[in-house]
Design a protein around this motif. Structure first.
Motif: not given
Length: 120
Positions: A114-115, A118
């Protein structure tokens, strides 16, 4: 006599194409010198500009080919680095799985993915 007149020009042509023979000073290995013509190698402005334009095209093509080659090289290097990173990450997670609980490791993986999404 008419035959003699026709043969004399032929004889003159033959003398110019025939070798000169032995030189008096003994330097037979040297070629006989030719007339000095300083303007012989000069070209007109149009020819020079055409040659320069042709050379510019050749250089542009060479530069393009070098850039393509460099780009391919960079892509290969990037692919190798990416592969090594994935391998190192996989080994790290395997090591973590051995130490921690499996569910927690999977949670960490999802969090890192997810990081990355993003940030990119």
């Amino acid at each position: 006599m008419s035959t003699g007149k026709t043969t004399t020009p032929a004889a003159g042509v033959a003398t110019t194409s025939k070798p000169l023979g032995m030189r008096k000073n003994g330097k037979q290995w040297h070629e006989p010198k030719k007339a000095f013509r300083p303007t012989r190698g000069l070209k007109s402005y149009e020819k020079r500009t055409q040659e320069r334009a042709l050379m510019a095209q050749v250089k542009a093509k060479e530069k393009e080919m070098k850039e393509e080659k460099e780009q391919e090289h960079k892509q290969r290097v990037a692919a190798i680095k990416e592969k090594r990173e994935r391998k190192a990450e996989k080994e790290r997670y395997e090591e973590l799985e051995a130490k921690m609980h499996k569910k927690r490791v999977e949670r960490l993986k999802r969090k890192e993915k997810r990081n990355k999404m993003i940030n990119s």
